[in-house]
Design an enzyme around this catalytic site. Structure first.
Site, PDB file in Angstrom:
ATOM      1  N   SER A  12       0.102  -3.540   7.623  1.00  0.00           N
ATOM      2  CA  SER A  12       0.882  -4.640   7.048  1.00  0.00           C
ATOM      3  C   SER A  12       2.358  -4.524   7.454  1.00  0.00           C
ATOM      4  CB  SER A  12       0.783  -4.597   5.523  1.00  0.00           C
ATOM      5  OG  SER A  12       1.377  -3.402   5.051  1.00  0.00           O
ATOM      6  N   GLU A 153       9.475  -0.394   3.284  1.00  0.00           N
ATOM      7  CA  GLU A 153       9.764  -1.507   4.207  1.00  0.00           C
ATOM      8  C   GLU A 153      11.276  -1.764   4.312  1.00  0.00           C
ATOM      9  OE1 GLU A 153       7.893  -3.375   6.323  1.00  0.00           O
ATOM     10  OE2 GLU A 153       6.171  -2.093   5.888  1.00  0.00           O
TER      11      GLU A 153
HETATM   12  N1  DGL Z   1       0.210   0.599   4.443  1.00  0.00           N
HETATM   13  C1  DGL Z   1      -0.717  -0.109   3.666  1.00  0.00           C
HETATM   14  C2  DGL Z   1      -1.779   0.691   3.030  1.00  0.00           C
HETATM   15  O1  DGL Z   1      -2.083   1.727   3.552  1.00  0.00           O
HETATM   16  C3  DGL Z   1      -0.335  -1.408   3.064  1.00  0.00           C
HETATM   17  C4  DGL Z   1       0.662  -1.440   2.009  1.00  0.00           C
HETATM   18  C5  DGL Z   1       0.965  -2.845   1.588  1.00  0.00           C
HETATM   19  O2  DGL Z   1       1.245  -3.669   2.463  1.00  0.00           O
HETATM   20  O3  DGL Z   1       0.925  -3.124   0.383  1.00  0.00           O
HETATM   21  O4  DGL Z   1      -2.358   0.320   2.051  1.00  0.00           O
END
Ligand code: DGL
Length: 275
Positions: A12, A153
């Site tokens: 994401s 982020e």
């Molecule tokens: N890095 C992601 C995960 O491992 C997504 C985090 C997100 O976008 O909420 O869940």
């Protein structure tokens, strides 16, 4: 022909860089094509249908580069879309939940394991299922920590505010008698220092990055598709949101400048911001 093709990695946002870094370390000949959907992160609060749709859209984009493998370096997308994407593609598709569960099983001594992740990942029950499949007597305590991804982020890994948010997010988890905590979101290794401080020295922090890179290595080896030759691969990165922020976080995490191309999604059914 496969040996020269890239490994496609998606997330994401910047979280999948934790997996990409480990792939670069363990498999330095492999070329990576990375997509971070920063315009639509976080995925955690979204419905599984929406996450599946976004994941499919990214995979459709990455597939034009003819990768030899797709790595869903996002727990939320793995929980929502791994089977769906695997059924769709003729190449191997690897997620991060089984590798994370395997790493925890091999690290725990007491059999009491904690899992933190996004709301989507925790609600899916995918870690619990993966852990129990490996070891039915394992005790699992899971908790969603929705406030952590936005910090990562924004590139706030070690500020006072970050330490406060991490402390608050883990206040219940840190009371449990566990010896391992699975960082069930690929963004969380960016906050390892703050998380480690709250959980204390007796709790091992498990990131799925190492084990996922090992799985990639094993699958490519078994298929005879490991890259050969001595040229240093030039990795390619794409992001759908703030290009400057992505570049800055990637530089800090990977320790090198990246080749980054910004992508603008066409607005369509569920392809917009969706909030
Ligand atoms: N890095 C992601 C995960 O491992 C997504 C985090 C997100 O976008 O909420 O869940």
């Amino acid at each position: 022909m496969f040996v020269h093709q890239a490994i496609a990695i998606l997330d994401s946002g910047v979280g999948g860089l934790t997996v990409a870094k480990e792939v670069m370390r363990q498999l330095p000949r492999e070329k990576i094509i990375y997509f971070g959907d920063t315009a639509r992160a976080p995925y955690g609060p979204r419905t599984p249908e929406q996450v599946r749709f976004f994941t499919e859209q990214i995979v459709d984009f990455l597939i034009q580069f003819h990768p030899k493998m797709v790595v869903i370096a996002c727990n939320t997308a793995t929980a929502a879309a791994l089977d769906f994407i695997s059924d769709k593609l003729p190449i191997p598709v690897i997620g991060v939940i089984h590798p994370g569960a395997r790493a925890a099983i091999s690290a725990t001594k007491t059999g009491h394991v904690g899992v933190i992740g996004t709301v989507g990942t925790i609600q899916s029950g995918a870690y619990l299922a993966a852990l129990k499949e490996l070891s039915p007597y394992i005790e699992v305590i899971s908790e969603a920590c929705p406030d952590l991804v936005p910090l990562v982020e924004r590139g706030e890994f070690d500020t006072d505010h970050t330490r406060d948010v991490v402390q608050r997010s883990l206040s219940r988890m840190s009371q449990n008698d566990i010896d391992c905590l699975i960082l069930g979101c690929t963004h969380y290794p960016f906050l390892r220092k703050a998380i480690g401080k709250v959980m204390g020295p007796d709790v091992k922090l498990i990131s799925s990055a190492d084990e996922t890179a090992r799985e990639i290595s094993t699958v490519l080896y078994q298929k005879g598709q490991l890259a050969r030759g001595m040229e240093t691969p030039i990795h390619q990165f794409f992001c759908s949101g703030d290009e400057v922020k992505f570049r800055q976080i990637a530089r800090e995490w990977l320790g090198e400048e990246i080749h980054l191309t910004p992508i603008v999604w066409h607005v369509g059914r569920m392809a917009d911001d969706g909030r």
